[in-house]
Enzyme design. Structure first.
Site, PDB file in Angstrom:
ATOM      1  N   GLU A 161       0.840  -1.198   0.000  1.00 56.03           N
ATOM      2  CA  GLU A 161       0.000   0.000   0.000  1.00 56.03           C
ATOM      3  C   GLU A 161       0.878   1.252   0.000  1.00 56.03           C
ATOM      4  O   GLU A 161       1.778   1.375   0.806  1.00 56.03           O
ATOM      5  CB  GLU A 161      -0.926  -0.016   1.229  1.00 56.03           C
ATOM      6  CG  GLU A 161      -1.923   1.104   1.243  1.00 56.03           C
ATOM      7  CD  GLU A 161      -2.637   1.241  -0.096  1.00 56.03           C
ATOM      8  OE1 GLU A 161      -3.307   0.304  -0.530  1.00 56.03           O
ATOM      9  OE2 GLU A 161      -2.500   2.317  -0.731  1.00 56.03           O
TER      10      GLU A 161
ATOM     11  N   LYS B 137       8.192  -1.599  -2.275  1.00 62.44           N
ATOM     12  CA  LYS B 137       7.575  -0.833  -1.180  1.00 62.44           C
ATOM     13  C   LYS B 137       8.658  -0.309  -0.246  1.00 62.44           C
ATOM     14  O   LYS B 137       8.658   0.867   0.138  1.00 62.44           O
ATOM     15  CB  LYS B 137       6.574  -1.716  -0.425  1.00 62.44           C
ATOM     16  CG  LYS B 137       5.986  -1.073   0.812  1.00 62.44           C
ATOM     17  CD  LYS B 137       5.174   0.178   0.506  1.00 62.44           C
ATOM     18  CE  LYS B 137       4.903   0.966   1.765  1.00 62.44           C
ATOM     19  NZ  LYS B 137       4.152   2.188   1.570  1.00 62.44           N
TER      20      LYS B 137
ATOM     21  N   CYS C 214       6.088   4.279   9.376  1.00 57.83           N
ATOM     22  CA  CYS C 214       6.667   3.514   8.267  1.00 57.83           C
ATOM     23  C   CYS C 214       8.120   3.824   7.909  1.00 57.83           C
ATOM     24  O   CYS C 214       8.915   2.909   7.744  1.00 57.83           O
ATOM     25  CB  CYS C 214       5.809   3.688   7.020  1.00 57.83           C
ATOM     26  SG  CYS C 214       4.194   2.940   7.210  1.00 57.83           S
TER      27      CYS C 214
HETATM   28  P1  NAI Z   1      -2.126  -0.844  12.605  1.00 57.54           P
HETATM   29  O1  NAI Z   1      -1.342  -1.226  13.796  1.00 57.54           O
HETATM   30  O2  NAI Z   1      -2.891   0.447  12.593  1.00 57.54           O
HETATM   31  O3  NAI Z   1      -3.196  -2.002  12.263  1.00 57.54           O
HETATM   32  C1  NAI Z   1      -2.906  -3.356  12.274  1.00 57.54           C
HETATM   33  C2  NAI Z   1      -4.087  -4.105  12.894  1.00 57.54           C
HETATM   34  O4  NAI Z   1      -3.912  -5.500  12.705  1.00 57.54           O
HETATM   35  C3  NAI Z   1      -4.249  -3.893  14.404  1.00 57.54           C
HETATM   36  O5  NAI Z   1      -5.511  -3.313  14.674  1.00 57.54           O
HETATM   37  C4  NAI Z   1      -4.127  -5.306  14.991  1.00 57.54           C
HETATM   38  O6  NAI Z   1      -4.986  -5.520  16.091  1.00 57.54           O
HETATM   39  C5  NAI Z   1      -4.525  -6.162  13.812  1.00 57.54           C
HETATM   40  N1  NAI Z   1      -4.028  -7.543  13.880  1.00 57.54           N
HETATM   41  C6  NAI Z   1      -2.778  -7.987  14.153  1.00 57.54           C
HETATM   42  N2  NAI Z   1      -2.741  -9.329  14.078  1.00 57.54           N
HETATM   43  C7  NAI Z   1      -3.987  -9.762  13.772  1.00 57.54           C
HETATM   44  C8  NAI Z   1      -4.586 -11.029  13.544  1.00 57.54           C
HETATM   45  N3  NAI Z   1      -3.864 -12.152  13.595  1.00 57.54           N
HETATM   46  N4  NAI Z   1      -5.898 -11.077  13.251  1.00 57.54           N
HETATM   47  C9  NAI Z   1      -6.640  -9.957  13.172  1.00 57.54           C
HETATM   48  N5  NAI Z   1      -6.136  -8.725  13.353  1.00 57.54           N
HETATM   49  C10 NAI Z   1      -4.825  -8.626  13.651  1.00 57.54           C
HETATM   50  O7  NAI Z   1      -1.108  -0.885  11.386  1.00 57.54           O
HETATM   51  P2  NAI Z   1      -1.186  -0.049  10.002  1.00 57.54           P
HETATM   52  O8  NAI Z   1      -0.637   1.311  10.165  1.00 57.54           O
HETATM   53  O9  NAI Z   1      -2.531  -0.235   9.389  1.00 57.54           O
HETATM   54  O10 NAI Z   1      -0.116  -0.862   9.145  1.00 57.54           O
HETATM   55  C11 NAI Z   1      -0.385  -2.166   8.650  1.00 57.54           C
HETATM   56  C12 NAI Z   1       0.694  -2.528   7.636  1.00 57.54           C
HETATM   57  O11 NAI Z   1       0.624  -1.622   6.532  1.00 57.54           O
HETATM   58  C13 NAI Z   1       2.114  -2.420   8.182  1.00 57.54           C
HETATM   59  O12 NAI Z   1       2.873  -3.452   7.597  1.00 57.54           O
HETATM   60  C14 NAI Z   1       2.592  -1.088   7.671  1.00 57.54           C
HETATM   61  O13 NAI Z   1       3.967  -1.041   7.483  1.00 57.54           O
HETATM   62  C15 NAI Z   1       1.893  -1.003   6.317  1.00 57.54           C
HETATM   63  N6  NAI Z   1       1.659   0.340   5.813  1.00 57.54           N
HETATM   64  C16 NAI Z   1       1.262   1.351   6.660  1.00 57.54           C
HETATM   65  C17 NAI Z   1       1.021   2.610   6.155  1.00 57.54           C
HETATM   66  C18 NAI Z   1       0.578   3.714   7.062  1.00 57.54           C
HETATM   67  O14 NAI Z   1       0.548   4.854   6.601  1.00 57.54           O
HETATM   68  N7  NAI Z   1       0.234   3.455   8.306  1.00 57.54           N
HETATM   69  C19 NAI Z   1       1.155   2.916   4.725  1.00 57.54           C
HETATM   70  C20 NAI Z   1       1.514   1.791   3.931  1.00 57.54           C
HETATM   71  C21 NAI Z   1       1.773   0.564   4.473  1.00 57.54           C
END
Ligand code: NAI
Length: 472
Positions: free
Chosen positions: A161, A220, A276
């Protein structure tokens, strides 16, 4: 090629939530279910106050929720029903063990992958949406194949993403590109086409890039490293500007007009934050070390080192300007989020700065328009210190607006570039009138019209600008 009718997204965070809400918004014929283990987060997604702030997000979610967009903690049912599953869980930097402080912690990816393997009773397309180290798909495949039964087949795609927080909905509705990596086998290519068809409901075909799996995963990390590198480069130049009288805005403009460079991401600042950039560069550094490429590792590591230096340099400038001590002085910090238009505070420069101010025994008054007060306490608390909350409450005040934060302050520090802090939005005369004199203002975001602010009487320091420039 599978005609995708049902999507499950594992992880209802900053990426999973907005990304899959937009898919539901643009593809009414697809049922989208976003799942998470965190009940409070799911409850918030089902309420009037969504768990994250993004301009335009409410409109999208409220339009489709309960129609073809659902939020639930029933992970298994959503996996079972889905044709295609996005894995959008967190991949933080490892805190302990091998690669601590650098490598990505893939425990959440593994947990989600194992769950898919255990629950699925028919073939699925599994999509890495999280940012992962190069070749993670291989580990996912091994887990899925080892734990699945019978004739179930899993195709794994990489679909990183590229949205930026603060403009997530805009970016998702009109992406520069959508990247889909797949194994270049007939099955892999067919799965790639299935996901491409979902995006092509609103993304022009020429913006959907298809590559092999490993190029997609690495792209990415590479994109984030290149973006952060531009910030560290202009920040390195900002130090030279302050020492020479060059103006970093003028230098950035002059360089950015070169079409080979382009003008974006050349804004000097107190340093980049967010969940990130640092994490993904460190991931690249770790990968390079593992591949026995120490020079490559050192090269990318320097981007992070420069970012830390920029924050420390700003703090040093503030302390030296305030006559080498901020003990018992009131420092007003405007902004706590890592950038404007988000309530996200992960790796925010504000955290580093405020901890340094507290260490110097200052009293810090904080205001941010979107960050919850409890989040600020959590970010500033040092783990393990029992009565830390009480100590913290003595050292900081969290204020309802900028005027309250700046009242009685010795210095105002702009850390987040919220529009409402601009010279023409905030009444800086009123702020000045209510401050201790001399009244200092430190602009870590190059947000203010310095001449206008100086005319009020403020002593102003702006990153990358030398107060004496033009007078010599
Ligand atoms: P986040 O921490 O906001 O959300 C991740 C969610 O996954 C949490 O709510 C957690 O409870 C849930 N989770 C973890 N293990 C789980 C499981 N086994 N079953 C169900 N739910 C589970 O993280 P965010 O910011 O959304 O990032 C997610 C990924 O996207 C990361 O790898 C990050 O590097 C990538 N990313 C993030 C961006 C950003 O701007 N935040 C942009 C592009 C990529």
């Amino acid at each position: 090629m599978v005609d995708v009718k049902s999507i499950c997204c594992i992880g209802a965070g900053y990426v999973g939530g907005p990304t899959c809400a937009v898919i539901a918004y643009k593809c009414h014929n697809i049922k989208v279910t976003i799942v998470d283990l965190n009940q409070a987060r799911i409850d918030a997604w089902n309420s009037d106050k969504l768990p994250i702030y993004e301009p335009g997000l409410e409109e999208v979610v409220f339009d489709r929720r309960g129609k073809n967009l659902f939020f639930t903690t029933d992970v298994d049912a959503a996996i079972e029903e889905a044709d295609l599953i996005f894995v959008s869980v967190n991949t933080p930097t490892k805190k302990t063990g091998m690669g601590a402080g650098m490598a990505a912690d893939l425990a959440y990816i593994e947990g989600a992958t194992r769950r898919i393997a255990e629950v699925a009773t028919r073939s699925k397309i599994v999509v890495e949406k999280s940012t992962v180290p190069c070749r993670t798909a291989e580990s996912m495949r091994t887990i899925l194949e080892a734990n699945s039964t019978g004739s179930i087949h899993f195709d794994i795609l990489s679909n990183p993403e590229f949205l930026a927080e603060g403009t997530a909905i805009k970016d998702l509705l009109n992406p520069d590109r959508v990247l889909i990596g797949a194994l270049q086998t007939p099955e892999g290519i067919s799965a790639q086409k299935s996901l491409a068809a979902v995006y092509q409901n609103w993304v022009p075909e020429d913006r959907v890039i298809t590559t092999n799996l490993w190029s997609s995963e690495l792209s990415k990390l590479a994109a984030n490293a290149l973006l952060a590198q531009r910030i560290s480069s202009i920040n390195a130049l900002s130090a030279i500007c302050e020492a020479t009288g060059a103006d970093v805005d003028e230098v950035a403009y002059a360089c950015g007009r070169d079409s080979r460079l382009g003008s974006k991401f050349l804004k000097a600042s107190v340093g980049f934050g967010g969940s990130c950039f640092q994490k993904d560069i460190l991931n690249l550094v770790y990968l390079s070390q593992q591949l026995n490429l120490p020079e490559v590792a050192d090269y990318w590591q320097q981007v992070v080192i420069m970012n830390e230096y920029q924050k420390k340099r700003f703090v040093r400038k503030i302390i030296s300007t305030l006559f080498n001590t901020i003990t018992n002085k009131r420092i007003a910090v405007l902004g706590f989020a890592f950038k404007k238009d988000t309530g996200d505070t992960r790796e925010s420069a504000a955290i580093t700065l405020i901890k340094d101010f507290i260490d110097e025994n200052a009293h810090v008054a904080i205001y941010d328009p979107k960050v919850e007060h409890e989040q600020i306490y959590m970010d500033l608390a040092e783990p393990g210190v029992v009565d830390n909350r009480k100590q913290l409450e003595k050292r900081i005040s969290i204020c309802a607006d900028a005027y309250e934060a700046c009242k009685g302050a010795d210095a105002v520090v702009i850390v987040t570039e919220w529009d409402e802090f601009k010279s023409d939005q905030l009444d800086y005369q009123r702020i000045y009138d209510n401050m201790h004199k001399p009244a200092f203002l430190f602009d870590g975001r190059l947000l203010l019209d310095a001449a206008q602010i100086r005319a009020i009487g403020f002593k102003v320091h702006i990153i990358g600008k030398n107060e004496l420039a033009g007078t010599a």
